[in-house]
Design an enzyme around this catalytic site. Structure first.
Site, PDB file in Angstrom:
ATOM      1  N   THR A  43       0.825  -1.202   0.000  1.00 46.95           N
ATOM      2  CA  THR A  43       0.000   0.000   0.000  1.00 46.95           C
ATOM      3  C   THR A  43       0.865   1.259   0.000  1.00 46.95           C
ATOM      4  OG1 THR A  43      -1.709  -1.175   1.239  1.00 46.95           O
ATOM      5  CG2 THR A  43      -1.824   1.222   1.276  1.00 46.95           C
ATOM      6  N   CYS A  44       1.860   1.302   0.873  1.00 50.82           N
ATOM      7  CA  CYS A  44       2.659   2.513   1.049  1.00 50.82           C
ATOM      8  C   CYS A  44       3.267   2.989  -0.263  1.00 50.82           C
ATOM      9  CB  CYS A  44       3.746   2.265   2.089  1.00 50.82           C
ATOM     10  SG  CYS A  44       4.850   3.660   2.297  1.00 50.82           S
ATOM     11  N   CYS A  49       1.270   6.137   1.113  1.00 58.70           N
ATOM     12  CA  CYS A  49       2.187   7.210   1.520  1.00 58.70           C
ATOM     13  C   CYS A  49       2.943   7.873   0.374  1.00 58.70           C
ATOM     14  CB  CYS A  49       3.240   6.669   2.487  1.00 58.70           C
ATOM     15  SG  CYS A  49       2.704   5.331   3.534  1.00 58.70           S
ATOM     16  N   LYS A  52       0.775   9.509  -2.500  1.00 63.02           N
ATOM     17  CA  LYS A  52       0.040  10.595  -1.834  1.00 63.02           C
ATOM     18  C   LYS A  52       0.943  11.803  -1.600  1.00 63.02           C
ATOM     19  CE  LYS A  52       0.513  11.166   2.145  1.00 63.02           C
ATOM     20  NZ  LYS A  52      -0.049  10.374   3.209  1.00 63.02           N
ATOM     21  N   TYR A 178      -7.151  10.522   8.418  1.00 63.11           N
ATOM     22  CA  TYR A 178      -5.952  10.860   7.648  1.00 63.11           C
ATOM     23  C   TYR A 178      -6.244  11.004   6.140  1.00 63.11           C
ATOM     24  CZ  TYR A 178      -2.671   9.427  11.415  1.00 63.11           C
ATOM     25  OH  TYR A 178      -1.940   9.309  12.564  1.00 63.11           O
ATOM     26  N   ILE A 179      -6.820   9.941   5.564  1.00 65.98           N
ATOM     27  CA  ILE A 179      -6.930   9.906   4.098  1.00 65.98           C
ATOM     28  C   ILE A 179      -7.897  10.974   3.599  1.00 65.98           C
ATOM     29  CG2 ILE A 179      -7.598   8.469   2.124  1.00 65.98           C
ATOM     30  CD1 ILE A 179      -6.561   6.029   3.632  1.00 65.98           C
ATOM     31  N   GLU A 182      -6.285  14.477   4.020  1.00 73.09           N
ATOM     32  CA  GLU A 182      -5.164  14.684   3.090  1.00 73.09           C
ATOM     33  C   GLU A 182      -5.675  14.905   1.667  1.00 73.09           C
ATOM     34  OE1 GLU A 182      -2.587  11.302   3.771  1.00 73.09           O
ATOM     35  OE2 GLU A 182      -1.531  12.338   5.388  1.00 73.09           O
ATOM     36  N   ARG A 205     -10.088  12.571  14.683  1.00 73.43           N
ATOM     37  CA  ARG A 205     -10.249  12.019  16.035  1.00 73.43           C
ATOM     38  C   ARG A 205      -8.926  11.415  16.498  1.00 73.43           C
ATOM     39  NH1 ARG A 205     -12.252   7.128  17.773  1.00 73.43           N
ATOM     40  NH2 ARG A 205     -12.983   6.542  15.711  1.00 73.43           N
ATOM     41  N   THR A 317       3.260   2.816   8.298  1.00 70.01           N
ATOM     42  CA  THR A 317       4.410   2.122   7.708  1.00 70.01           C
ATOM     43  C   THR A 317       5.568   1.913   8.704  1.00 70.01           C
ATOM     44  OG1 THR A 317       3.846   2.792   5.485  1.00 70.01           O
ATOM     45  CG2 THR A 317       6.171   2.321   5.878  1.00 70.01           C
ATOM     46  N   ALA A 347       1.936  12.172  11.175  1.00 71.64           N
ATOM     47  CA  ALA A 347       1.626  13.433  10.484  1.00 71.64           C
ATOM     48  C   ALA A 347       0.444  13.246   9.556  1.00 71.64           C
ATOM     49  CB  ALA A 347       2.836  13.887   9.675  1.00 71.64           C
ATOM     50  N   HIS A 442      17.869  30.591  14.199  1.00 71.71           N
ATOM     51  CA  HIS A 442      17.103  31.789  13.943  1.00 71.71           C
ATOM     52  C   HIS A 442      17.339  32.297  12.541  1.00 71.71           C
ATOM     53  CE1 HIS A 442      14.814  35.274  15.133  1.00 71.71           C
ATOM     54  NE2 HIS A 442      15.730  36.052  14.577  1.00 71.71           N
ATOM     55  N   GLU A 447      12.221  27.077  15.978  1.00 71.96           N
ATOM     56  CA  GLU A 447      12.843  27.588  17.216  1.00 71.96           C
ATOM     57  C   GLU A 447      11.784  27.916  18.273  1.00 71.96           C
ATOM     58  OE1 GLU A 447      14.840  31.447  17.069  1.00 71.96           O
ATOM     59  OE2 GLU A 447      13.667  31.997  15.316  1.00 71.96           O
TER      60      GLU A 447
HETATM   61  P1  NDP Z   1      -8.975   6.774   9.801  1.00 69.78           P
HETATM   62  O1  NDP Z   1      -9.194   5.735  10.807  1.00 69.78           O
HETATM   63  O2  NDP Z   1      -7.866   7.742   9.972  1.00 69.78           O
HETATM   64  O3  NDP Z   1     -10.292   7.608   9.613  1.00 69.78           O
HETATM   65  C1  NDP Z   1     -11.497   6.998   9.258  1.00 69.78           C
HETATM   66  C2  NDP Z   1     -12.546   8.071   9.212  1.00 69.78           C
HETATM   67  O4  NDP Z   1     -13.737   7.524   8.690  1.00 69.78           O
HETATM   68  C3  NDP Z   1     -12.867   8.624  10.593  1.00 69.78           C
HETATM   69  O5  NDP Z   1     -13.063  10.013  10.477  1.00 69.78           O
HETATM   70  C4  NDP Z   1     -14.152   7.894  10.948  1.00 69.78           C
HETATM   71  O6  NDP Z   1     -14.984   8.645  11.781  1.00 69.78           O
HETATM   72  C5  NDP Z   1     -14.802   7.748   9.590  1.00 69.78           C
HETATM   73  N1  NDP Z   1     -15.711   6.613   9.514  1.00 69.78           N
HETATM   74  C6  NDP Z   1     -15.479   5.341   9.907  1.00 69.78           C
HETATM   75  N2  NDP Z   1     -16.550   4.566   9.652  1.00 69.78           N
HETATM   76  C7  NDP Z   1     -17.472   5.368   9.095  1.00 69.78           C
HETATM   77  C8  NDP Z   1     -18.784   5.162   8.624  1.00 69.78           C
HETATM   78  N3  NDP Z   1     -19.353   3.961   8.685  1.00 69.78           N
HETATM   79  N4  NDP Z   1     -19.470   6.214   8.129  1.00 69.78           N
HETATM   80  C9  NDP Z   1     -18.889   7.443   8.059  1.00 69.78           C
HETATM   81  N5  NDP Z   1     -17.652   7.698   8.481  1.00 69.78           N
HETATM   82  C10 NDP Z   1     -16.936   6.675   8.997  1.00 69.78           C
HETATM   83  O7  NDP Z   1      -8.864   5.975   8.422  1.00 69.78           O
HETATM   84  P2  NDP Z   1      -8.385   6.383   6.970  1.00 69.78           P
HETATM   85  O8  NDP Z   1      -9.212   5.578   6.057  1.00 69.78           O
HETATM   86  O9  NDP Z   1      -8.340   7.856   6.806  1.00 69.78           O
HETATM   87  O10 NDP Z   1      -6.900   5.836   6.948  1.00 69.78           O
HETATM   88  C11 NDP Z   1      -6.619   4.506   7.379  1.00 69.78           C
HETATM   89  C12 NDP Z   1      -5.365   4.464   8.185  1.00 69.78           C
HETATM   90  O11 NDP Z   1      -4.257   4.597   7.327  1.00 69.78           O
HETATM   91  C13 NDP Z   1      -5.215   5.611   9.192  1.00 69.78           C
HETATM   92  O12 NDP Z   1      -5.838   5.320  10.406  1.00 69.78           O
HETATM   93  C14 NDP Z   1      -3.730   5.724   9.335  1.00 69.78           C
HETATM   94  O13 NDP Z   1      -3.321   4.853  10.332  1.00 69.78           O
HETATM   95  C15 NDP Z   1      -3.220   5.279   7.972  1.00 69.78           C
HETATM   96  N6  NDP Z   1      -2.828   6.459   7.189  1.00 69.78           N
HETATM   97  C16 NDP Z   1      -1.774   7.205   7.606  1.00 69.78           C
HETATM   98  C17 NDP Z   1      -1.384   8.325   6.906  1.00 69.78           C
HETATM   99  C18 NDP Z   1      -0.240   9.125   7.399  1.00 69.78           C
HETATM  100  O14 NDP Z   1       0.525   8.637   8.211  1.00 69.78           O
HETATM  101  N7  NDP Z   1      -0.082  10.373   6.952  1.00 69.78           N
HETATM  102  C19 NDP Z   1      -2.051   8.737   5.684  1.00 69.78           C
HETATM  103  C20 NDP Z   1      -3.164   7.896   5.336  1.00 69.78           C
HETATM  104  C21 NDP Z   1      -3.522   6.796   6.064  1.00 69.78           C
HETATM  105  P3  NDP Z   1     -14.800   8.651  13.385  1.00 69.78           P
HETATM  106  O15 NDP Z   1     -13.642   9.532  13.672  1.00 69.78           O
HETATM  107  O16 NDP Z   1     -16.108   9.196  13.846  1.00 69.78           O
HETATM  108  O17 NDP Z   1     -14.577   7.226  13.754  1.00 69.78           O
END
Ligand code: NDP
Length: 459
Positions: A43-44, A49, A52, A178-179, A182, A205, A317, A347, A442, A447
């Protein structure tokens, strides 16, 4: 005499974690095979990652070009060409796929092309061949969760977004993690009229509350539409619309509707264990299908291990890499290591960039008797000659008893690069006094982390 196996280790899945485990194990002299039915890198490298971040870099130019005017540059940008970005990204990903294959080859790990299915505690079938291995490592990762709503098939996920042929005029992104954040930022910056729709009352969250409020405000200031406490209830494809016109009619539980060219759902990722043969073998799986493992990543069957997204702990990752290394060392280098899940820096690559390490203020309050919070918000120097009104936020959380810094949070340019350095400090148990004794560079934004002296007054 021990049993004669074909391999000491067979890894299923050549993503970040699987490749790391395979290479490490081979470096300790183990006979290793790794099977993969798709592009090496997982995936990464292929749909996460790396592409993206390339898209994010691409999206940053719109703001940079606008900011350049304040510095005397008269730029008349040609139109942005999405297909050029996608094609150049594909070329880079292909290059990385080859590098991963070469690394495996140089390490002496055999790449088996095909889908691996576990047939027994020591048996893996890949295509028509079945191999015997002393240990099996499941590193199959995760896949995007799909909503069950009418018309879900008209939405795409992060798997497809990287191969989009055309940029839509308007799009809806579902999710607040995250996704979703972003891609909302990327597509908004690329000129797509983007609406981010999230079921919760705040984005991201798990992040510090100040960070969540701050980044939402900054994204909205840039013109991104954000709808909170809203759920997508259906997608209808309209027939007979003009070519290129928005054709997806989205409806929401709060009654409103939007017609767009693209719907992206980013609502979490599910461990990929279906069809692997684990359930029938009696490997214990969690409620979301993740492989249950102990602190050495051993499943309920002693010869079968699992790491990375498929164990459904932390889907990052660097965590999969660390877990993969530990399995290899424990199995083939007589180690007995475990991984600490404390101080995981992370991040979100939106603009402004969000990065964090350690505890949020709310977590610190529950875990420590008395804490002090330092917070600073400012307009970065690089924007002072421009029209850009983006602001940055920095926040430190300190334990009063030990003076240790418990958490560092930042929203602003290069936040991830800055927080990575501070993660070392937290790993070393740095105190606020040590932060204060550190000289700044600086003039930089970073800083600020060593010059914050006035605590936020406690309520
Ligand atoms: P996340 O867990 O970050 O977020 C999922 C989002 O979907 C939350 O806002 C959640 O809401 C919402 N959600 C879940 N179920 C439902 C539903 N049934 N209906 C509506 N909304 C829903 O997952 P992502 O898919 O964004 O990414 C997956 C994982 O991949 C991340 O958790 C992260 O670990 C990794 N990732 C890391 C990145 C990075 O390091 N920069 C970049 C992209 C992915 P709620 O908050 O209310 O649960």
């Amino acid at each position: 005499m021990g049993k004669d196996y074909d391999f000491d280790l067979i890894v299923i899945g050549a993503g970040s974690g699987g490749v790391r485990a395979a290479r490490r194990a081979a470096s300790y002299g183990a006979r290793v095979a790794i099977c993969e039915d798709s592009d090496v890198g997982g995936t990464c490298v292929n749909v996460g990652c790396v592409p993206k971040k390339l898209f994010m870099y691409g999206s940053m130019f719109s703001q940079t070009i606008a900011d350049a005017a304040g510095y005397g540059w008269k730029l008349t940008p040609e139109a942005f060409r999405w297909r050029t970005l996608v094609a150049n990204k594909d070329r880079e990903i292909n290059r990385l796929n080859s590098i991963y294959e070469t690394l495996l080859e140089q390490a002496g790990a055999q790449l088996l092309r095909g889908r691996g299915v576990v047939k027994g505690p020591h048996q893996v079938a890949v295509g028509s061949e079945t191999y015997e291995a002393k240990h099996i490592l499941i590193a199959t990762g995760s896949f995007p969760f799909q909503l069950s709503i009418p018309g879900q098939e008209h939405a795409i996920t992060s798997n497809e977004i990287f191969h989009l042929q055309e940029l839509p005029e308007r799009m809806v992104i579902i999710g607040g993690g995250y996704i979703a954040v972003e891609f909302a930022s990327i597509f908004h910056e690329l000129g797509v009229e983007t609406t981010l729709v999230h079921r919760g009352d705040k984005l991201l969250r798990g992040f510090d509350e100040d960070v969540r409020d701050f980044v939402q405000n900054e994204l909205e200031k840039k013109g991104l539409q954000i709808r909170l406490k809203t759920n997508l209830t259906g997608i209808q494809k309209q027939a007979g619309a003009e070519p290129g016109a928005p054709t997806l009619h989205t409806s929401f539980d709060i009654g409103s509707e939007l017609t767009v060219g693209l719907v992206l759902t980013a609502v979490g990722r599910i461990p990929k264990t279906e069809g692997l043969g684990l359930r029938s073998l009696g490997v214990k799986l969690g409620t979301r299908g993740g492989v249950e493992v102990d602190s050495h990543y051993r499943s309920s069957i002693p010869s079968i291990f699992a790491i990375g997204d498929v164990i459904d702990r932390v889907q990052l990752t660097p965590i999969a890499l660390a877990e993969g290394s530990i399995v290899a060392r424990n199995l083939f280098d007589s180690a007995q290591e475990t991984l600490s899940y404390e101080h995981i820096p992370t991040a979100v690559f939106c603009q402004p960039n969000v990065a964090t390490v350690g505890l949020t203020e709310a977590e610190a309050q529950t875990k420590h008797e008395q804490i002090t919070v330092y917070r600073s918000s400012f307009r970065p120097m690089q924007y002072t000659l421009t029209e850009n009104q983006e602001r940055s936020l920095m926040k430190l959380i300190v334990d009063d008893t030990s003076d240790k810094v418990l958490g560092c949070h930042m929203v602003g340019p290069h936040a991830a690069e800055i927080i990575q350095g501070l993660a070392v400090a937290l790993q070393c148990g740095a105190t606020k006094a040590q932060f204060d004794a550190t000289l700044g560079i600086h003039p930089t934004a970073a800083e600020e982390f060593v010059t914050m002296r006035t605590p936020v007054p406690r309520p």
